[in-house]
Design a protein around this motif. Structure first.
Motif, short mmCIF file in Angstrom:
data_model
loop_
_atom_site.label_atom_id
_atom_site.label_comp_id
_atom_site.label_asym_id
_atom_site.label_seq_id
_atom_site.Cartn_x
_atom_site.Cartn_y
_atom_site.Cartn_z
N ASN A 113 7.86 0.28 4.73
CA ASN A 113 6.82 -0.51 4.86
C ASN A 113 5.96 0.05 3.65
N GLY A 114 5.01 -0.76 3.80
CA GLY A 114 4.12 -0.69 1.95
C GLY A 114 2.94 -0.89 2.49
N ILE A 115 1.63 -0.49 1.17
CA ILE A 115 -0.04 -0.23 2.01
C ILE A 115 -0.17 -1.64 1.28
N THR A 116 -1.09 -2.15 1.50
CA THR A 116 -2.38 -3.20 0.31
C THR A 116 -2.97 -2.82 -0.04
N THR A 123 -3.07 -7.98 -7.75
CA THR A 123 -2.34 -8.43 -7.39
C THR A 123 -0.54 -8.55 -7.46
N HIS A 124 -0.55 -7.04 -8.44
CA HIS A 124 1.04 -7.02 -8.81
C HIS A 124 0.69 -4.68 -9.25
N LEU A 125 1.32 -4.66 -7.56
CA LEU A 125 0.84 -3.44 -7.96
C LEU A 125 1.62 -2.66 -8.95
N GLU A 126 2.97 -2.57 -9.34
CA GLU A 126 3.85 -2.61 -10.40
C GLU A 126 3.31 -2.41 -11.34
N LYS A 133 0.03 15.13 -12.90
CA LYS A 133 0.82 15.07 -11.84
C LYS A 133 0.49 13.42 -10.70
N ALA A 134 -1.42 14.12 -10.71
CA ALA A 134 -1.90 12.47 -10.20
C ALA A 134 -2.11 11.51 -10.98
N ILE A 135 -2.29 11.36 -11.88
CA ILE A 135 -1.66 10.54 -12.68
C ILE A 135 -0.88 9.26 -12.29
N LEU A 136 0.40 10.16 -12.53
CA LEU A 136 1.62 9.44 -12.40
C LEU A 136 1.94 9.36 -10.86
N ASN A 137 1.19 9.61 -10.37
CA ASN A 137 1.79 9.46 -8.18
C ASN A 137 1.07 7.70 -8.56
N VAL A 138 -0.01 7.98 -9.18
CA VAL A 138 -0.61 6.11 -8.47
C VAL A 138 0.18 5.68 -9.15
N ALA A 139 0.20 5.62 -11.04
CA ALA A 139 0.53 5.05 -12.09
C ALA A 139 2.34 4.41 -11.47
N ARG A 140 2.71 5.11 -10.36
CA ARG A 140 4.03 4.59 -10.12
C ARG A 140 4.15 4.43 -8.36
N GLY A 141 3.81 4.72 -7.62
CA GLY A 141 2.91 3.22 -6.71
C GLY A 141 3.09 2.09 -6.44
N GLY A 142 3.95 1.72 -7.41
CA GLY A 142 4.15 0.29 -7.41
C GLY A 142 5.10 -0.31 -6.47
N LYS A 143 5.89 0.75 -6.03
CA LYS A 143 6.93 -0.02 -5.04
C LYS A 143 6.42 -0.34 -3.69
#
Length: 582
Positions: A229-232, A258-261, A547-557
């Protein structure tokens, strides 16, 4: 809305009969999916499912036939994704339309049906695997039942050819379930009538193959695949959290929209003190906004300076709001009886809705309120703990709650959560996850890194082994762990429910007398130290911010853009239309 009204009958004085047909037709759309605990409710639900399927197919046929004279190109122009079993009547309805309305042969219609339909299983739970009794099905949809009989007959011929003489396997695979009365298994119909079957996280898709329908996987392994699954991000970050979206855009530009990665570039900012400060200021502002909403709706004053520990989702036993509640009771008992203060003040926040007929889920809501009333009125806990249940959970409220979370509770019994999308929304908004190794939590852990998530609890395969071998004994955990025994003793007493002394008795019995089906006590033993570790990290602002920033940064998938691309490429077989090209 129906306009039928019999003036002649009305004129004769029979006012109720004059509007009877109008009322009957409008009932179909008055309340979607009524309670199926009574026969009339089940009948109306089946009618509603057919109504939605029939209307959708009518629109599809009308559009297709406006540019085509035959159905040769139908599967290349139309893709229908069955989301769980509720729309599975599309298998029989598509066959009926092709054969009865357009005179296609059975073989032609079946080839088109299978090539057009694909099935997504969203949960392993029984409520998503519908079964309809044959008497009801025949009463409501006799033609469709005759088609299903024919589909099943031809399918079982394939089973017999593949496994000659294996009557038990044939019984397991049959679309018609034996019994009194017999039932139509809609999940089986969906699998037989589709060219693709997928789950919605890697673990879930494996469990579909190995636990839910292993015989179907053995028959058609090529049909099974995974689509996590994914979210917008345009809804759950750009719209829901404009301050954080603005900070990210100011830092990286707009590509992430438009490109969350593209968020991966934020990793370089994770240890930057200035960016950490700006990031946490956004979080604090969002927490202040939520605290204001909490006071408006519940009367509870929640300090934005406390750790916001949030669990918002559908109320269900497997999602284990109850496990969260056991930890809250443990924390309170440590504070009051042991005089051990937690590392940080904490506000425990719940929200969610229960199905109208789900008694246990509604009792859980009652239990949360009862515990909250005791804790929130104890002056000894006032500086350290608050418990709130925010009413009327909905998308607009989620857009306020999710950006304010520090800690995201994703604590389902391993092997029960198909994927979850709340876990993705929270992580994308800078919350750290405390969760079991279940659903998409596993893939979030892989993406953000084990150091940036708090994983606890038994693995799905361990739980399955313990169930199969009968080796789980919840009482043994209480004997080994005095803190667990104390929580259960408090649960058994009326300490947290003085106004309704028996409120917790069903839950206590479920855990201690009836096997603890959702493994609360097995996981509570590791949940408590995981919660303590999360609190200790929160006392280190720079580390928590990193840690919080890394959660955002690595959420592209976890963008739904990626999910839709995978469906389009692998299942629907369609290519993107490139901007500027004809």
């Amino acid at each position: 809305s129906s306009h039928e009204f019999d003036m002649e009958v009305f004129s004769k004085g029979d006012y109720l009969q004059a509007v009877e047909q109008k009322v009957a037709s409008e009932m179909i759309s008055k309340v979607l999916y009524p309670s199926d605990s009574v026969e009339r409710g089940r009948e109306l639900r089946l009618i509603q499912e057919y109504f939605l399927v029939a209307c959708a197919l009518e629109d599809i046929f009308k559009t297709y036939l406006s540019t085509h004279d035959d159905f040769d190109a139908f599967p290349s122009k139309v893709a229908i994704q069955l989301n769980d079993t509720h729309p599975t009547l599309a298998v029989a309805e598509l066959m009926r339309r092709l054969m009865d309305d357009h005179d296609l042969s059975w073989t032609q219609a079946w080839e088109i049906t299978q090539a057009t339909l694909a099935y997504t299983n969203h949960t392993l739970l029984p409520e998503a695997l519908e079964k309809w009794s044959l008497p009801l099905f025949e009463h409501v949809l006799p033609r469709h039942l005759s088609l299903i009989y024919d589909i099943n007959h031809r399918f079982l011929q394939t089973v017999t050819t593949t496994w000659p003489g294996d009557l038990e396997r044939m019984r397991r695979l049959s679309i018609i379930e034996e019994g009194e009365p017999k039932h139509v298994r809609m999940a089986h119909l969906a699998i037989v009538g589709s060219h693709s079957v997928n789950g919605v996280s890697r673990l879930h898709s494996e469990l579909v193959k190995t636990s839910l329908v292993p015989d179907f996987y053995a028959l058609w392994p090529e049909r099974f695949n995974n689509k996590t699954n994914g979210i917008t991000q345009r809804r759950w970050l750009l719209q829901a959290n404009p301050a954080l979206a603005g900070l990210i855009t100011e830092t990286l530009g707009e590509a992430w929209i438009t490109h969350l990665e593209a968020l991966r570039e934020l990793e370089s900012q994770a240890q930057d003190a200035a960016f950490q400060q700006a990031f946490m200021e956004v979080k604090q502002t969002n927490k202040a906004r939520l605290a204001q909403r909490i006071e408006q709706t519940t009367g509870v004053r929640a300090s934005p300076d406390s750790l916001f520990d949030i669990q918002v989702k559908r109320i269900h036993e497997y999602k284990r709001q109850s496990l969260n509640l056991l930890h809250i009771i443990h924390t309170y008992l440590r504070l009051i009886e042991d005089r051990t203060t937690p590392p940080v003040p904490r506000t425990f926040i719940f929200a969610g809705k229960a199905a109208p007929e789900y008694w246990a889920a509604k009792q859980l809501i009652h239990m949360i309120h009862s515990v909250a009333e005791v804790i929130n009125n104890d002056v000894r806990a006032a500086d350290w703990m608050k418990v709130v249940f925010i009413p009327d959970y909905r998308v607009s409220l989620a857009e306020i709650i999710i950006p304010a979370a520090d800690l995201s509770e994703q604590i389902s019994t391993a092997g029960k959560e198909a994927s979850g999308t709340g876990n993705m929304k929270f992580a994308l908004n800078g919350a750290l996850t405390i969760g079991t190794y279940d659903g998409a939590n596993i893939e979030i852990c892989e993406e953000v890194g084990e150091d940036n998530i708090f994983i606890f609890g038994l693995r799905a395969e361990t739980i399955e082994t313990m169930r199969r071998q009968g080796t789980y004994h919840p009482q043994a955990y209480c004997k080994r762990e005095p803190e667990l025994a104390r929580v259960m003793a408090a649960l058994r007493s009326a300490r947290f429910c003085p106004k309704t002394p028996d409120l917790f008795s069903w839950f206590y019995n479920a855990l201690m007398e009836h096997g603890d089906y959702y493994f609360h006590l097995a996981d509570l033993a590791s949940y408590i130290p995981a919660q303590l570790h999360a609190a200790e990290v929160y006392t280190q602002p720079a580390l928590w911010a990193q840690k919080a920033i890394l959660n955002v940064a690595r959420g592209g998938k976890f963008s739904s853009d990626r999910t839709v691309r995978e469906y389009a490429c692998d299942i629907w077989k369609i290519q993107p239309v490139l901007k500027g090209r004809q």
